[in-house]
Write a protein that holds these residues in place. Structure first.
Motif, PDB file in Angstrom:
ATOM      1  N   ALA A  29       7.511   1.123   4.296  1.00  0.00           N
ATOM      2  CA  ALA A  29       7.552   0.030   3.319  1.00  0.00           C
ATOM      3  C   ALA A  29       7.333   0.537   1.890  1.00  0.00           C
ATOM      4  O   ALA A  29       7.373  -0.238   0.946  1.00  0.00           O
ATOM      5  CB  ALA A  29       6.498  -1.014   3.663  1.00  0.00           C
ATOM      6  N   GLY A  30       7.066   1.841   1.758  1.00  0.00           N
ATOM      7  CA  GLY A  30       6.825   2.406   0.429  1.00  0.00           C
ATOM      8  C   GLY A  30       5.469   2.016  -0.140  1.00  0.00           C
ATOM      9  O   GLY A  30       5.280   1.967  -1.351  1.00  0.00           O
ATOM     10  N   LEU A  31       4.524   1.736   0.763  1.00  0.00           N
ATOM     11  CA  LEU A  31       3.200   1.259   0.312  1.00  0.00           C
ATOM     12  C   LEU A  31       2.107   2.329   0.425  1.00  0.00           C
ATOM     13  O   LEU A  31       0.930   2.026   0.241  1.00  0.00           O
ATOM     14  CB  LEU A  31       2.782   0.038   1.139  1.00  0.00           C
ATOM     15  N   SER A  32       2.504   3.567   0.733  1.00  0.00           N
ATOM     16  CA  SER A  32       1.496   4.611   0.978  1.00  0.00           C
ATOM     17  C   SER A  32       0.510   4.778  -0.176  1.00  0.00           C
ATOM     18  O   SER A  32      -0.660   5.062   0.061  1.00  0.00           O
ATOM     19  CB  SER A  32       2.167   5.960   1.226  1.00  0.00           C
ATOM     20  N   GLY A  33       0.984   4.602  -1.388  1.00  0.00           N
ATOM     21  CA  GLY A  33       0.105   4.784  -2.542  1.00  0.00           C
ATOM     22  C   GLY A  33      -0.878   3.642  -2.751  1.00  0.00           C
ATOM     23  O   GLY A  33      -1.804   3.757  -3.542  1.00  0.00           O
ATOM     24  N   LEU A  34      -0.666   2.550  -2.018  1.00  0.00           N
ATOM     25  CA  LEU A  34      -1.503   1.360  -2.224  1.00  0.00           C
ATOM     26  C   LEU A  34      -2.432   1.056  -1.058  1.00  0.00           C
ATOM     27  O   LEU A  34      -3.323   0.217  -1.178  1.00  0.00           O
ATOM     28  CB  LEU A  34      -0.615   0.125  -2.429  1.00  0.00           C
ATOM     29  N   VAL A  35      -2.173   1.709   0.084  1.00  0.00           N
ATOM     30  CA  VAL A  35      -2.904   1.349   1.307  1.00  0.00           C
ATOM     31  C   VAL A  35      -3.447   2.616   1.974  1.00  0.00           C
ATOM     32  O   VAL A  35      -2.719   3.606   2.105  1.00  0.00           O
ATOM     33  CB  VAL A  35      -1.964   0.613   2.304  1.00  0.00           C
ATOM     34  N   THR A  36      -4.704   2.589   2.373  1.00  0.00           N
ATOM     35  CA  THR A  36      -5.230   3.683   3.197  1.00  0.00           C
ATOM     36  C   THR A  36      -5.458   3.147   4.611  1.00  0.00           C
ATOM     37  O   THR A  36      -5.734   1.957   4.791  1.00  0.00           O
ATOM     38  CB  THR A  36      -6.563   4.253   2.662  1.00  0.00           C
ATOM     39  N   VAL A  37      -5.317   4.027   5.594  1.00  0.00           N
ATOM     40  CA  VAL A  37      -5.448   3.633   6.995  1.00  0.00           C
ATOM     41  C   VAL A  37      -6.388   4.615   7.683  1.00  0.00           C
ATOM     42  O   VAL A  37      -6.262   5.826   7.506  1.00  0.00           O
ATOM     43  CB  VAL A  37      -4.083   3.667   7.728  1.00  0.00           C
ATOM     44  N   ASP A  38      -7.321   4.059   8.459  1.00  0.00           N
ATOM     45  CA  ASP A  38      -8.282   4.922   9.145  1.00  0.00           C
ATOM     46  C   ASP A  38      -8.629   4.270  10.477  1.00  0.00           C
ATOM     47  O   ASP A  38      -8.270   3.115  10.732  1.00  0.00           O
ATOM     48  CB  ASP A  38      -9.535   5.049   8.257  1.00  0.00           C
ATOM     49  N   CYS A 146       1.545  -5.570   7.942  1.00  0.00           N
ATOM     50  CA  CYS A 146       2.327  -4.991   6.849  1.00  0.00           C
ATOM     51  C   CYS A 146       2.916  -6.114   5.991  1.00  0.00           C
ATOM     52  O   CYS A 146       2.881  -6.038   4.752  1.00  0.00           O
ATOM     53  CB  CYS A 146       3.419  -4.093   7.422  1.00  0.00           C
ATOM     54  N   GLU A 147       3.404  -7.162   6.632  1.00  0.00           N
ATOM     55  CA  GLU A 147       3.962  -8.309   5.882  1.00  0.00           C
ATOM     56  C   GLU A 147       2.878  -8.957   5.024  1.00  0.00           C
ATOM     57  O   GLU A 147       3.108  -9.304   3.867  1.00  0.00           O
ATOM     58  CB  GLU A 147       4.557  -9.355   6.845  1.00  0.00           C
ATOM     59  N   GLN A 152       0.315  -9.654  -0.347  1.00  0.00           N
ATOM     60  CA  GLN A 152      -0.909  -9.448  -1.130  1.00  0.00           C
ATOM     61  C   GLN A 152      -0.643  -8.576  -2.358  1.00  0.00           C
ATOM     62  O   GLN A 152      -1.245  -8.771  -3.402  1.00  0.00           O
ATOM     63  CB  GLN A 152      -1.911  -8.760  -0.198  1.00  0.00           C
ATOM     64  N   THR A 153       0.237  -7.585  -2.191  1.00  0.00           N
ATOM     65  CA  THR A 153       0.508  -6.646  -3.285  1.00  0.00           C
ATOM     66  C   THR A 153       1.752  -7.059  -4.066  1.00  0.00           C
ATOM     67  O   THR A 153       2.212  -6.311  -4.924  1.00  0.00           O
ATOM     68  CB  THR A 153       0.709  -5.210  -2.744  1.00  0.00           C
ATOM     69  N   GLN A 154       2.319  -8.207  -3.702  1.00  0.00           N
ATOM     70  CA  GLN A 154       3.533  -8.708  -4.353  1.00  0.00           C
ATOM     71  C   GLN A 154       4.638  -7.665  -4.325  1.00  0.00           C
ATOM     72  O   GLN A 154       5.340  -7.431  -5.306  1.00  0.00           O
ATOM     73  CB  GLN A 154       3.222  -9.160  -5.777  1.00  0.00           C
ATOM     74  N   TRP A 155       4.732  -7.038  -3.140  1.00  0.00           N
ATOM     75  CA  TRP A 155       5.755  -6.012  -2.897  1.00  0.00           C
ATOM     76  C   TRP A 155       7.149  -6.604  -3.056  1.00  0.00           C
ATOM     77  O   TRP A 155       7.400  -7.734  -2.657  1.00  0.00           O
ATOM     78  CB  TRP A 155       5.556  -5.498  -1.474  1.00  0.00           C
ATOM     79  N   LYS A 156       8.060  -5.829  -3.661  1.00  0.00           N
ATOM     80  CA  LYS A 156       9.450  -6.307  -3.822  1.00  0.00           C
ATOM     81  C   LYS A 156      10.395  -5.334  -3.129  1.00  0.00           C
ATOM     82  O   LYS A 156      10.191  -4.121  -3.197  1.00  0.00           O
ATOM     83  CB  LYS A 156       9.810  -6.404  -5.299  1.00  0.00           C
ATOM     84  N   GLU A 157      11.413  -5.892  -2.504  1.00  0.00           N
ATOM     85  CA  GLU A 157      12.459  -5.081  -1.852  1.00  0.00           C
ATOM     86  C   GLU A 157      13.049  -4.116  -2.884  1.00  0.00           C
ATOM     87  O   GLU A 157      13.399  -4.543  -3.987  1.00  0.00           O
ATOM     88  CB  GLU A 157      13.548  -6.039  -1.346  1.00  0.00           C
ATOM     89  N   PRO A 158      13.156  -2.802  -2.565  1.00  0.00           N
ATOM     90  CA  PRO A 158      13.741  -1.880  -3.548  1.00  0.00           C
ATOM     91  C   PRO A 158      15.185  -2.288  -3.855  1.00  0.00           C
ATOM     92  O   PRO A 158      15.895  -2.727  -2.969  1.00  0.00           O
ATOM     93  CB  PRO A 158      13.714  -0.522  -2.829  1.00  0.00           C
TER      94      PRO A 158
END
Ligand code: 4NP
Length: 159
Positions: A29-38, A146-147, A152-158
């Motif tokens: 989704a191109g969100l790696s810079g905004l989300v951490t996962v553990d 992810c949705e 939440q981050t107001q993600w936009k389709e590239p």
């Protein structure tokens, strides 16, 4: 930054599978810079161990990579840092609520991410050996999470 933590009993089956599946979704989704996962475990029994061989095999078949998993036990003092604290079953919910009661209102059952499966436990494949069923549930929930995070981050389709 949005920080996501998956919790299971041993941190060698369900929670690291969820971590790997969700990380792939976030990357796609191109969100790696905004989300951490553990991920982390309620217990300490497997600390330092890699993922269960059947979990690794299944993720490999699905094309999901595992980044150096080393099982670890949750540390109550680190929970503050997470925006999503997601557990696999009712037993995890009871355990984590006893270990770190201050955050009880923030604990979330994984199946509640999937409206038609809300309230279900993700059964422990360490005992059932049904890794495929676990994978299916985890994929479905990770899509939903992810949705939610995209909104939440107001993600936009590239474009
Ligand atoms: P998980 O699997 O909670 O899905 O990581 C388990 C791994 C080990 C044990 C239980 C569950 N155990 O009892 O050792």
């Amino acid at each position: 930054m949005i920080n996501v933590l998956f919790i299971s009993l041993g941190n060698i089956c369900r929670s690291p599978m969820a971590e790997a599946i969700f990380r792939k979704r976030i990357e796609e989704a191109g969100l790696s810079g905004l989300v951490t996962v553990d991920s982390a475990g309620i217990g300490h029994w497997h600390e330092g161990k890699e993922m269960h061989p059947s979990a690794r095999e299944l993720l490999g078949q699905k094309g999901i990579s595992i980044i150096n998993h080393q099982a670890k036990q949750i540390q109550a003092e680190h929970l503050e840092a997470y925006d999503y604290i997601i557990v696999m079953d009712q037993l995890n919910l009871q355990d984590i609520s006893a270990i770190a009661p201050a955050h009880t209102s923030r604990y979330q059952l994984f199946s509640d991410l999937i409206s038609e499966r809300a309230g279900e436990d993700i059964e422990d494949p360490f005992f059932t050996d049904n890794f495929e069923a676990v994978h299916e549930m985890l994929e479905a929930g990770c899509v939903e999470l992810c949705e939610t995070i995209k909104q939440q981050t107001q993600w936009k389709e590239p474009v």
